[in-house]
Enzyme design. Structure first.
Site, PDB file in Angstrom:
ATOM      1  N   MET A  33       2.942   0.220  -7.979  1.00  0.00           N
ATOM      2  CA  MET A  33       3.080  -0.869  -8.956  1.00  0.00           C
ATOM      3  C   MET A  33       2.019  -0.739 -10.043  1.00  0.00           C
ATOM      4  SD  MET A  33       4.495  -4.155  -6.933  1.00  0.00           S
ATOM      5  CE  MET A  33       2.957  -4.714  -6.257  1.00  0.00           C
ATOM      6  N   LEU A  36      -3.639   1.934 -11.187  1.00  0.00           N
ATOM      7  CA  LEU A  36      -3.890   2.966 -10.175  1.00  0.00           C
ATOM      8  C   LEU A  36      -5.363   3.062  -9.781  1.00  0.00           C
ATOM      9  CD1 LEU A  36      -1.552   5.671 -11.770  1.00  0.00           C
ATOM     10  CD2 LEU A  36      -1.016   4.098  -9.889  1.00  0.00           C
ATOM     11  N   HIS A  40      -4.025   5.327  -4.575  1.00  0.00           N
ATOM     12  CA  HIS A  40      -2.836   5.945  -5.183  1.00  0.00           C
ATOM     13  C   HIS A  40      -3.072   7.440  -5.431  1.00  0.00           C
ATOM     14  CE1 HIS A  40      -2.484   1.662  -6.875  1.00  0.00           C
ATOM     15  NE2 HIS A  40      -1.424   1.787  -6.122  1.00  0.00           N
ATOM     16  N   GLY A 150       1.292   4.828   1.447  1.00  0.00           N
ATOM     17  CA  GLY A 150      -0.015   4.642   2.075  1.00  0.00           C
ATOM     18  C   GLY A 150       0.086   3.796   3.329  1.00  0.00           C
TER      19      GLY A 150
END
Ligand code: AMP
Length: 282
Positions: A33, A36, A40, A150
């Site tokens: 989303m 970052l 990420h 993740g």
């Protein structure tokens, strides 16, 4: 490092994917989303290692937010994200508009049952339906060989793996380690919301999880005792309110009567108005 190409049109992205496939190149996909951070980036690096091409998506998915959640105020900075992607050596940053993803008469959703009613799913109605739907759409657009998620969002990873298995989808879903700040706080775009005081209180979450894991390793297997330990640590910090703390099987996410190796302690805590999640594998 080559510059990352920013693509905002779904049709253009599909054309590019078609050409990449014709060239026989493998595609790794990292859905995000945006806003970052190093969590990420670790997924991007995993993808780069395994694939010829890495595509990162940045899309704040409206249908996975509840009515009173932070969709409007979720941090957004696509220029910064593009620069990070370029520095990491990502090939494409896919950033479609909400309008193109969900036209006014949009009406198709993906529902994964059985593992979405507990933990975050119990408190965020429709959240995983929104997640499964948008990930499905991205898989259709990008046709990735592999997709990277993740373990920070442990339940999300399991939901996506279940969806891919149940719907016989042709993508390998890879779970990557949870990345923490040096002091232990799980990295999250939402950490930006925390005031300096709240940031201190937020540290109680990882502290409590580490302590519970230590006690488990010393022989404590009673979930209630481990959960009480966690509650006591976190509630001793100001401005914290635990939403849930549970010990679940690492695969099925079923609650456990006795904690075992491979289980996961999952937690959601409000620090001020900010809802943070974290977990630890035993
Ligand atoms: P988000 O942008 O928060 O939706 O996250 C996009 C992806 O990055 C998800 O697969 C998350 O699980 C993953 N992610 C977010 N934070 C972390 C972290 N601290 N460590 C590892 N992965 C993360």
């Amino acid at each position: 490092m080559g510059k990352t190409k920013l693509i905002t049109s779904i049709d253009e992205m599909k054309e590019i994917v078609k050409d990449l496939k014709l060239e026989g190149l493998s595609i790794g996909f990292v859905p995000t989303m945006g806003y970052l951070h190093d969590g990420h980036i670790s997924l991007m690096n995993c993808s780069k290692k395994d694939n010829d091409i890495t595509v990162v998506s940045v899309f704040v998915n409206p249908i996975q937010f509840g009515k009173n959640e932070d969709y409007e105020k979720y941090p957004r900075d696509i220029e910064r994200d593009l620069e990070i992607c370029s520095n990491v050596g990502v090939d494409y940053l896919f950033h479609p508009s909400q309008k193109e993803m969900y036209p006014e008469d949009y009406s198709t959703f993906v529902v994964v049952e059985g593992i979405t009613e507990i933990l975050c799913g119990a408190y965020r109605e429709g959240h995983f339906k929104g997640v499964a739907t948008v990930v499905n759409k991205f898989f259709n657009i990008l046709k990735p060989n592999r997709a990277y998620f993740g373990k920070k969002d442990y339940q999300q990873l399991k939901v996506i793996q279940r969806m891919v298995r149940d719907l016989n989808m042709d993508v390998e879903v890879i779970g990557c380690p949870l990345i923490r700040e040096k002091d232990g706080l799980a990295m999250s775009s939402r950490n930006k919301y925390l005031s300096p005081e709240e940031r201190k209180s937020a540290l109680s979450i990882s502290k409590a999880l580490f302590e519970a894991k230590r006690r488990f390793e010393e022989g404590e297997t009673n979930p209630e005792a481990l959960k009480k330990l966690i509650r006591d640590i976190i509630s001793s910090y100001p401005n914290t309110k635990i939403q849930y703390v549970e010990i679940v099987d690492g695969e099925t996410l079923k609650f456990k009567e006795k904690a075992e190796k491979g289980d996961v302690i999952a937690i959601a805590v409000f620090v001020g108005d900010t809802r943070l999640i974290d977990n630890i594998e035993l």
